[in-house]
Design a protein around this motif. Structure first.
Motif, PDB file in Angstrom:
ATOM      1  N   ASP A 143       0.827  -1.207   0.000  1.00 15.16           N
ATOM      2  CA  ASP A 143       0.000   0.000   0.000  1.00 15.16           C
ATOM      3  C   ASP A 143       0.863   1.258   0.000  1.00 15.16           C
ATOM      4  O   ASP A 143       0.471   2.282  -0.585  1.00 15.16           O
ATOM      5  CB  ASP A 143      -0.954   0.008   1.190  1.00 15.16           C
ATOM      6  N   LYS A 147       0.701   4.254  -2.735  1.00 13.51           N
ATOM      7  CA  LYS A 147       0.479   5.643  -2.323  1.00 13.51           C
ATOM      8  C   LYS A 147       1.567   6.568  -2.867  1.00 13.51           C
ATOM      9  O   LYS A 147       1.283   7.682  -3.315  1.00 13.51           O
ATOM     10  CB  LYS A 147       0.429   5.733  -0.802  1.00 13.51           C
ATOM     11  N   LYS A 151       1.416   9.826  -5.424  1.00 13.61           N
ATOM     12  CA  LYS A 151       2.109  11.087  -5.133  1.00 13.61           C
ATOM     13  C   LYS A 151       3.031  11.484  -6.290  1.00 13.61           C
ATOM     14  O   LYS A 151       3.130  12.666  -6.654  1.00 13.61           O
ATOM     15  CB  LYS A 151       2.905  10.947  -3.843  1.00 13.61           C
TER      16      LYS A 151
END
Length: 369
Positions: A143, A147, A151
């Protein structure tokens, strides 16, 4: 495809085989007393071979000069493992009729492993299958990788705004710095920062160049063909051999000089022999042109020399490892039939400085999954 110095430019060394050569062509020609136009193709990579093939099929007299002892240039299929491994180009990008290679590969019946979409056989081809590990061998949480990927996309969108604001070009590195100055909340620390560096390393891998040399204005201006991507299971050598069939090819002929005359061209090779023709096609690598090992008379125009000097050349290293036993993740072990690991590492500083191990392409070669 070029190098060294010419031993002689004497007219007595001119070899008129181009004028005498029989043109093997599958295109019918009307009887004529006028000889077919002649062309010398310099460089036996994909571009040179394709040019020679098209010219001969159009009834030109063609001779291809290649400095190495093999054809293909950056296309080089190796069989030392007992099955084909492409040490150079290995993908067909754009499996569609718009790609001139796709119909040829289809006619030859060469299989492709699809490496885009849900039926991809690449390990880590998408965010769902990335496996990153820290220096202690611990896997980075999936995860977190996802993420940071989101970004990274946000940062790239911000660099697009920077591109619109500045008329002059700049590097991706400089654009990232501007984005971080404006939006410090996009900065990452710790392991997240290292994962971000890995994403930037992937970007560098596409260009085989450091981020501080990648153009902000041009990095995403590539026009992609539809159809996705496919890996050449049996290598590219069958394609090279097919295109080269019936051509007059001279291997180990290193060109040193190209003289353009009012009635054609004269090409001199390293041992002093010369070839004459009505025209020449220069299909040597950019690095050969940069090294100035081929002398042009008259010299190339200033604008062309400037373009050669300004264009960059990237280097990518392909490391092939064949294991007797493979300690692969369980998700791979059940579908792995050949214990083969291929690493693509570009010559960027980040590729060697990163603390994350980058296993880019782990795939099956030579057998079906």
């Amino acid at each position: 495809m070029a190098g060294g110095k010419s031993n002689s430019n004497s007219n007595s060394n001119i070899t008129p085989q181009l004028r005498r050569a029989v043109c093997n062509s599958n295109v019918e020609r009307r009887p004529t007393s006028t000889p077919s136009p002649s062309v010398i193709v310099i460089g036996g990579g994909m571009a040179g071979i394709a040019a020679a093939r098209a010219l001969q099929d159009a009834s030109f007299q063609v001779v291809l000069l290649e400095s190495r002892d093999r054809l293909g240039g950056r296309v080089h299929t190796d069989y030392s493992f007992g099955f084909p491994i492409d040490l150079g180009a290995s993908w067909l990008h754009g499996v569609c009729k718009e790609n001139p290679l796709a119909p040829l590969i289809g006619r030859l019946g060469l299989p492709l492993y699809r490496t885009s979409g849900d039926n991809s056989v690449l390990y880590d081809h998408d965010l769902e299958s990335y496996a990153l590990f820290d220096m202690d061998g611990k896997q980075v949480p999936q995860d977190l990788v996802t993420k940071v990927g989101v970004k990274f996309e946000e940062i790239l969108k911000e660099t697009d705004e920077v591109r619109k604001e500045f008329s002059e070009d700049m590097s991706i590195t400089r654009a990232f710095s501007i984005v971080f100055e404006r939006k410090p909340e996009l900065r990452l620390e710790g392991i997240s920062h290292k994962v971000l560096q890995w994403y930037l390393c992937r970007m560098e891998g596409w260009f085989a160049a450091d981020a501080d040399t990648i153009s902000l204005k041009s990095w995403d201006q590539e026009e992609l063909l539809p159809g996705g991507h496919g890996l050449m299971v049996r290598g590219y050598r069958p394609v090279i051999n097919t295109l080269a069939k019936g051509l007059d090819i001279r291997l180990s002929h290193r060109v040193t000089k190209i003289l353009r005359r009012y009635n054609g061209v004269m090409v001199t090779v390293e041992d002093g022999r010369s070839f004459v023709a009505d025209a020449a096609i220069i299909a040597v690598p950019l690095g050969v042109l940069k090294a100035n090992v081929i002398k042009f008379e008259p010299k190339l125009p200033d604008w062309k020399e400037a373009a050669i000097a300004d264009l960059g050349v990237g280097i990518e290293n392909k490391i092939v490892l064949h294991f007797e036993k493979g300690s692969w993740p369980e998700t791979l072990r059940k579908c792995l039939m050949k214990r083969l690991l291929i690493l693509h590492i570009c010559n960027s500083r980040r590729s060697f400085q990163m603390l994350l191990i980058r296993f880019i392409f782990l795939f099956l070669t030579g057998e079906q999954i």
